[in-house]
Every structure is written in C-alpha cells, then in structure tokens.
Design a protein around this motif. Structure first.
Motif, short mmCIF file in Angstrom:
data_model
loop_
_atom_site.label_atom_id
_atom_site.label_comp_id
_atom_site.label_asym_id
_atom_site.label_seq_id
_atom_site.Cartn_x
_atom_site.Cartn_y
_atom_site.Cartn_z
N ARG A 284 0.83 -1.20 0.00
CA ARG A 284 0.00 0.00 0.00
C ARG A 284 0.87 1.26 0.00
NH1 ARG A 284 -2.98 -2.34 4.64
NH2 ARG A 284 -4.64 -3.67 3.84
N VAL A 285 1.92 1.24 0.81
CA VAL A 285 2.81 2.40 0.87
C VAL A 285 3.52 2.57 -0.48
CG1 VAL A 285 4.87 3.35 1.97
CG2 VAL A 285 3.11 2.25 3.36
N ALA A 286 3.96 1.49 -1.09
CA ALA A 286 4.62 1.57 -2.39
C ALA A 286 3.69 2.19 -3.43
CB ALA A 286 5.06 0.19 -2.84
N HIS A 287 2.42 1.77 -3.42
CA HIS A 287 1.45 2.33 -4.35
C HIS A 287 1.26 3.83 -4.11
CE1 HIS A 287 -2.02 2.55 -6.99
NE2 HIS A 287 -2.74 3.06 -6.00
N ARG A 288 1.18 4.21 -2.85
CA ARG A 288 0.99 5.63 -2.52
C ARG A 288 2.20 6.46 -2.95
NH1 ARG A 288 -2.08 9.77 -2.75
NH2 ARG A 288 -2.12 11.14 -0.92
N MET A 289 3.39 5.92 -2.72
CA MET A 289 4.58 6.66 -3.15
C MET A 289 4.63 6.79 -4.67
SD MET A 289 7.57 5.36 -0.59
CE MET A 289 7.57 5.88 1.14
N ASP A 290 4.23 5.76 -5.37
CA ASP A 290 4.17 5.85 -6.83
C ASP A 290 3.20 6.93 -7.27
OD1 ASP A 290 6.05 3.87 -7.18
OD2 ASP A 290 4.60 2.27 -7.54
N GLU A 291 2.04 6.98 -6.61
CA GLU A 291 1.06 8.01 -6.94
C GLU A 291 1.63 9.42 -6.76
OE1 GLU A 291 -3.34 6.16 -5.92
OE2 GLU A 291 -2.27 7.22 -4.35
N LEU A 292 2.41 9.58 -5.69
CA LEU A 292 2.95 10.90 -5.34
C LEU A 292 4.27 11.21 -6.02
CD1 LEU A 292 2.18 10.79 -1.51
CD2 LEU A 292 0.96 12.13 -3.24
N GLY A 293 4.87 10.21 -6.68
CA GLY A 293 6.15 10.44 -7.35
C GLY A 293 7.32 10.59 -6.40
N LEU A 294 7.29 9.87 -5.29
CA LEU A 294 8.33 9.98 -4.28
C LEU A 294 9.27 8.78 -4.32
CD1 LEU A 294 6.20 11.13 -1.19
CD2 LEU A 294 7.75 12.55 -2.54
N GLY A 295 10.57 9.06 -4.30
CA GLY A 295 11.55 8.02 -4.07
C GLY A 295 11.68 7.75 -2.58
N VAL A 296 12.47 6.73 -2.22
CA VAL A 296 12.53 6.36 -0.80
C VAL A 296 13.86 5.70 -0.46
CG1 VAL A 296 11.41 4.13 -1.25
CG2 VAL A 296 11.32 5.10 1.06
N THR A 297 14.33 5.99 0.72
CA THR A 297 15.36 5.22 1.41
C THR A 297 14.73 4.66 2.68
OG1 THR A 297 17.11 6.70 0.66
CG2 THR A 297 17.62 5.27 2.51
N VAL A 298 15.04 3.41 3.02
CA VAL A 298 14.54 2.82 4.25
C VAL A 298 15.58 3.03 5.35
CG1 VAL A 298 13.91 0.67 5.41
CG2 VAL A 298 13.04 1.17 3.12
N GLU A 299 15.15 3.63 6.46
CA GLU A 299 16.04 3.92 7.57
C GLU A 299 15.62 3.09 8.79
OE1 GLU A 299 16.64 8.08 8.18
OE2 GLU A 299 17.34 8.38 6.13
N THR A 300 16.59 2.72 9.61
CA THR A 300 16.33 1.79 10.72
C THR A 300 16.75 2.38 12.05
OG1 THR A 300 18.48 0.69 10.41
CG2 THR A 300 16.60 -0.21 9.19
N GLY A 301 16.64 3.70 12.18
CA GLY A 301 17.08 4.36 13.41
C GLY A 301 15.99 4.63 14.42
N ALA A 302 14.87 3.90 14.35
CA ALA A 302 13.81 4.10 15.34
C ALA A 302 14.36 3.83 16.73
CB ALA A 302 12.63 3.18 15.04
N ARG A 303 14.00 4.69 17.69
CA ARG A 303 14.64 4.63 19.00
C ARG A 303 14.22 3.41 19.82
NH1 ARG A 303 13.29 10.26 18.52
NH2 ARG A 303 15.15 11.58 18.35
N TYR A 304 12.92 3.08 19.80
CA TYR A 304 12.42 2.06 20.73
C TYR A 304 11.62 0.97 20.01
CZ TYR A 304 13.85 5.44 24.26
OH TYR A 304 14.58 6.31 25.02
N VAL A 305 11.88 0.76 18.75
CA VAL A 305 11.07 -0.20 17.99
C VAL A 305 11.28 -1.63 18.46
CG1 VAL A 305 12.76 -0.52 16.13
CG2 VAL A 305 10.31 -0.79 15.65
N LEU A 306 12.45 -1.95 19.01
CA LEU A 306 12.73 -3.31 19.49
C LEU A 306 12.64 -3.46 21.00
CD1 LEU A 306 15.77 -4.38 17.25
CD2 LEU A 306 13.39 -5.13 17.06
N ASP A 307 12.89 -2.39 21.72
CA ASP A 307 12.93 -2.47 23.18
C ASP A 307 12.37 -1.16 23.75
OD1 ASP A 307 13.68 -2.43 25.93
OD2 ASP A 307 15.32 -3.81 25.53
#
Length: 338
Positions: A80-103
């Motif tokens: 769904r996010v990929a489809h939305r980004m295509d609609e909006l013409g946005l490129g993307v990098t995936v970042e993994t710096g969320a502070r508390y996503v694991l703990d």
C-alpha cells in the motif's frame, strides 16, 4: 544562507549547471525529508505533505507509527505504501534508526554489538526485514548503524560481533539488489569514516556494503571539512543525510542554526554523480515537523543554486583536530544517552 533565500519550492528540476571552470550540466540533487522528523503525522499525511512541498522522496524510518516492521501484515502494508509513493512520485530510502522499535526501555537497543546473541539476532532480523521492505518499495538503500560499545566489551570483540552480525544482512541485501548503507554515528563503535573503512576491509569489501554519510556528523567530528568528506566518501556513497550542526556537538539543527557552509557541500555532492536521496534529518523537531519541512527544501535549493553560479572556491583548510572519539554523544542528541 539567509532566510530570504527561502522561495516557493517546486518539483521541477533545477536548470543544468554550466559555470566556467566547473563540470557542465551536473544533475540536480534529489532531496528528501526523514519521517523521524514527522513522527506526529500519519504516514500517508507525511507523504502527501512532502510531495506537496516539492520533495523528491522520503527517508522512511520503520517505526510503530510509520510502517511498523514488527506488526502483522507487513508485506500487504508495504504494498500500500509503495502504491501511494508511486502516486505521489516519491523516491525512498529505508532507515532503521527508530529509538524504541525493538525495546521500550533501551534507546536503539538491542544493537548489533549486544553481548546476548539472541538480542543481536533481533537486530539482525529487523535489518533483514528492512531489506525486504526496501526491495518491495523500490528503495535505493537501507540505512543502519553499529550501536554503542556495550559496557564491559572490548573493541576487538565488538568489531567481531559487528562483522558476524552484518554477514546475513549483507547476504539478504545482495539477494534483494538493495545496498546496505552503514552510517558512522557519533558515540558508536563505528563513529567515523575511518571506522567505516575498517569495517569494509574486515568484511573483505563486499559489494552490497555502502555508506550513509551524514553531513552534520562530518562537521561534528571528522578532521576534514564536510565537502572534503563528501569527495573522500564518493566511491562508497549510497545514502546521504543532511542538517546543520556545530563542531564537537552532536545536535541536529535546522539549516542556518549551525556552522556548515552548504553550497560547497552540495557542489561536491553533485560532482560525485550521486543520485540517491539527500534526506533532511531533524528527528528532534517533530513537534514542528511541517514547519521545518517547508523551510528546509527552499534553503537547500537556494544553496544548490548558489553553488552552481558561484566562482570556484579555494581548497579549504582542514578543520581543527577531531574531538575525542565518541565525545559528541554526551549531548542530549547523542545515541548513547537516555
């Protein structure tokens, strides 16, 4: 750059550069904004905002509020996010710096350096999930970092853990065709460009391993000026983060609040031929994220145009000796603090 430079943003590309004494027709840079600086917005609202402002893409931090990597139905939600980004013409990098996503109790924990193998495996699993998300989104890179040296762990042991933990992630990146871009983070085991090269040599220079270069971090603690860091990093550059910063203080600042001279940096970046995203990184400013997103792009475009029209500058002198390794992360922004 002065505030009056902030004209209305446009999604049209900048005119090719053709200034005497410089390479002709350097392509315009592609600017994005990090969702970790828009944490108070729903992801769809954040994407629409960035598209409306004229950004070329987004640095998407996988987190509980923005494409949670641990919740059920990740593949469906990613589509769904990929489809939305295509609609909006946005490129993307995936970042993994969320502070508390694991703990929920440990900022950026567990890391790739944790003494407990099971904890290290949880971080490895997150990164492999991020690689798959990046492939499904058509992202140009997956960002990650080493983590802080755990208490009671010597550096040699930590480097060995890091290399072993990254091996399956690099295998996944190779299969997916998405580079893994490791970020030197002040206060972390891998904190400098020299540390990145140490890791690269330790791993045997694997093709999927690239570099995330944070321009503010260069100002903060690298011995060379940021523009020289860009030139030195060019062969391994897979992702760029950008913000203002002061020497010796790891605090991400809005443009104009720090010490960086941005036109030479952007000129150096364009000259490398880098065409991934250059993502504004203001995670401590989510409370006013739309405001800073609206201000940042005109600032960067003006700095880019200034670089295109200014006469070539003399080579800058090296900055003062770098602060002690890891010292900048004693500030509230630093990754080693609560």
């Amino acid at each position: 750059m002065s505030p009056e430079a902030r004209t209305s943003p446009s999604r049209t590309q900048a005119a090719p550069r053709a200034t005497a004494g410089r390479p002709d027709a350097l392509p315009p840079l592609r600017f994005g904004y990090g969702t970790n600086g828009l944490a108070d917005l729903r992801l769809d609202d954040a994407l629409a905002l960035l598209a409306d402002l004229g950004y070329d893409g987004v640095g998407l931090t996988l987190d509980h509020m923005h494409l949670d990597p641990l919740a059920p139905g990740l593949a469906t939600r990613t589509r769904r996010v990929a489809h939305r980004m295509d609609e909006l013409g946005l490129g993307v990098t995936v970042e993994t710096g969320a502070r508390y996503v694991l703990d929920p109790r440990r900022k950026h924990g567990p890391s790739l350096l944790d003494p407990d193998p099971a904890d290290r495996a949880r971080r490895v699993d997150l990164l492999i999930r991020a690689v798959q998300v990046a492939a499904d989104l058509g992202a140009h890179a997956v960002h990650c970092f080493s983590g802080v040296l755990p208490a009671g762990t010597d550096a040699d042991t930590a480097w060995k853990r890091l290399a072993e933990a990254l091996a399956p992630v690099l295998d996944a990146a190779a299969r997916a065709g998405v580079p893994l871009a490791v970020e030197p983070e002040p206060g972390h085991l891998l904190g400098t460009l020299a540390d990145f090269h140490h890791l690269r040599r330790t791993l045997g220079e694997p093709e999927p391993l690239g570099l995330t270069l944070d321009i503010g971090h260069c100002q903060c603690l690298e011995p060379l000026p940021p523009a020289d860091c860009v030139r030195d990093a060019a062969p391994w550059l897979r992702h760029v983060q950008i913000e203002d910063m002061r020497r010796g203080v790891h605090e991400h600042l809005p443009f104009g609040d720090g010490e960086i001279d941005f036109p030479p940096v952007l000129e150096a970046l364009a000259a490398t031929g880098y065409q991934g995203l250059t993502v504004v990184e203001l995670p401590r400013h989510s409370h006013a994220g739309p405001h800073f997103a609206a201000q940042s792009l005109p600032f960067l475009r003006h700095a880019e145009q200034t670089a295109a029209t200014a006469p070539p500058a003399p080579a800058p002198a090296p900055q003062q000796t770098a602060p002690p390794h890891g010292a900048p992360s004693t500030t509230p922004e630093g990754s080693s603090t609560p």
